[in-house]
Design an enzyme around this catalytic site. Sequence first.
Site, PDB file in Angstrom:
ATOM      1  N   CYS A  87      14.776   0.711 -24.272  1.00  0.00           N
ATOM      2  CA  CYS A  87      16.224   1.161 -24.072  1.00  0.00           C
ATOM      3  C   CYS A  87      16.250   2.330 -22.897  1.00  0.00           C
ATOM      4  CB  CYS A  87      17.229   1.129 -25.108  1.00  0.00           C
ATOM      5  SG  CYS A  87      16.491   2.127 -26.481  1.00  0.00           S
ATOM      6  N   SER A  88      16.543   3.398 -23.737  1.00  0.00           N
ATOM      7  CA  SER A  88      16.934   4.770 -22.846  1.00  0.00           C
ATOM      8  C   SER A  88      16.557   5.815 -23.678  1.00  0.00           C
ATOM      9  CB  SER A  88      18.131   4.806 -22.107  1.00  0.00           C
ATOM     10  OG  SER A  88      19.202   4.617 -23.042  1.00  0.00           O
ATOM     11  N   CYS A  89      15.725   5.757 -24.671  1.00  0.00           N
ATOM     12  CA  CYS A  89      15.407   6.990 -25.392  1.00  0.00           C
ATOM     13  C   CYS A  89      14.859   8.093 -24.689  1.00  0.00           C
ATOM     14  CB  CYS A  89      14.376   6.577 -26.592  1.00  0.00           C
ATOM     15  SG  CYS A  89      15.253   5.390 -27.783  1.00  0.00           S
ATOM     16  N   CYS A 105      10.944   4.657 -21.911  1.00  0.00           N
ATOM     17  CA  CYS A 105      11.477   3.798 -23.197  1.00  0.00           C
ATOM     18  C   CYS A 105      11.509   2.384 -22.716  1.00  0.00           C
ATOM     19  CB  CYS A 105      12.983   4.321 -23.645  1.00  0.00           C
ATOM     20  SG  CYS A 105      13.395   3.423 -24.814  1.00  0.00           S
TER      21      CYS A 105
HETATM   22 FE    FE Z   1      15.333   3.652 -25.883  1.00  0.00          FE
END
Ligand code: FE
Length: 193
Positions: free
Chosen positions: A101-103, A98
Amino acid sequence: MNILETPSDRLLEAVRSLLAAKGHLTTDEIAERIRITDGGSPAQGARMVARAWTDPDYKALMLRDGTMAAEAMAIPMRGLPPLGVLEDTEAVHNLVVCTLCSCYPRAVLGYPPFWFKSAAYRARAVRDPRGLLGEWGTVLPVGQKLRVVDSTADYRWMVLPRRPAGTEGWSAEQLAAIVREGDMIGVTIPTAG
Ligand code: FE
């Protein structure tokens, strides 16, 4: 007030009680969602991979609609972004990042590993993905294309790795036991052990 409470604990409690007081959510619904989120782990994704390796119809479903395939394994997906599944083949290896961010597909892989959220991983997965894989000891066969896929808030991805040689005749349980978190992100490749 509990002295171990942090300001964010108090904020969380205030938001929870406001949501309940205004009738948007019940505390039971919040508890249910927390239970579902905490139930996500790489073992769930590994069960899906192992079944795809042993059941062609399931594999077809998984590649067509990851959300339905997860639900078929009793993994709760209601209210979550759709899950897409990327199949590794002789020609293509997939790597998920991602960049924003951190999906992460938490229902099937659990909480993302710390490095998945790091700026270094997010940047290098795009800038130098082969070098990044090298740090995991992952060397792709010559001629295999590397595809980097971005997970987003709207669509979450996991990798269906190739079934390793030497696992002929293994049960789904045995196969699930060798599938690691990194194998379903694409930083590593499963081996027979
Ligand atoms: Fe994300």
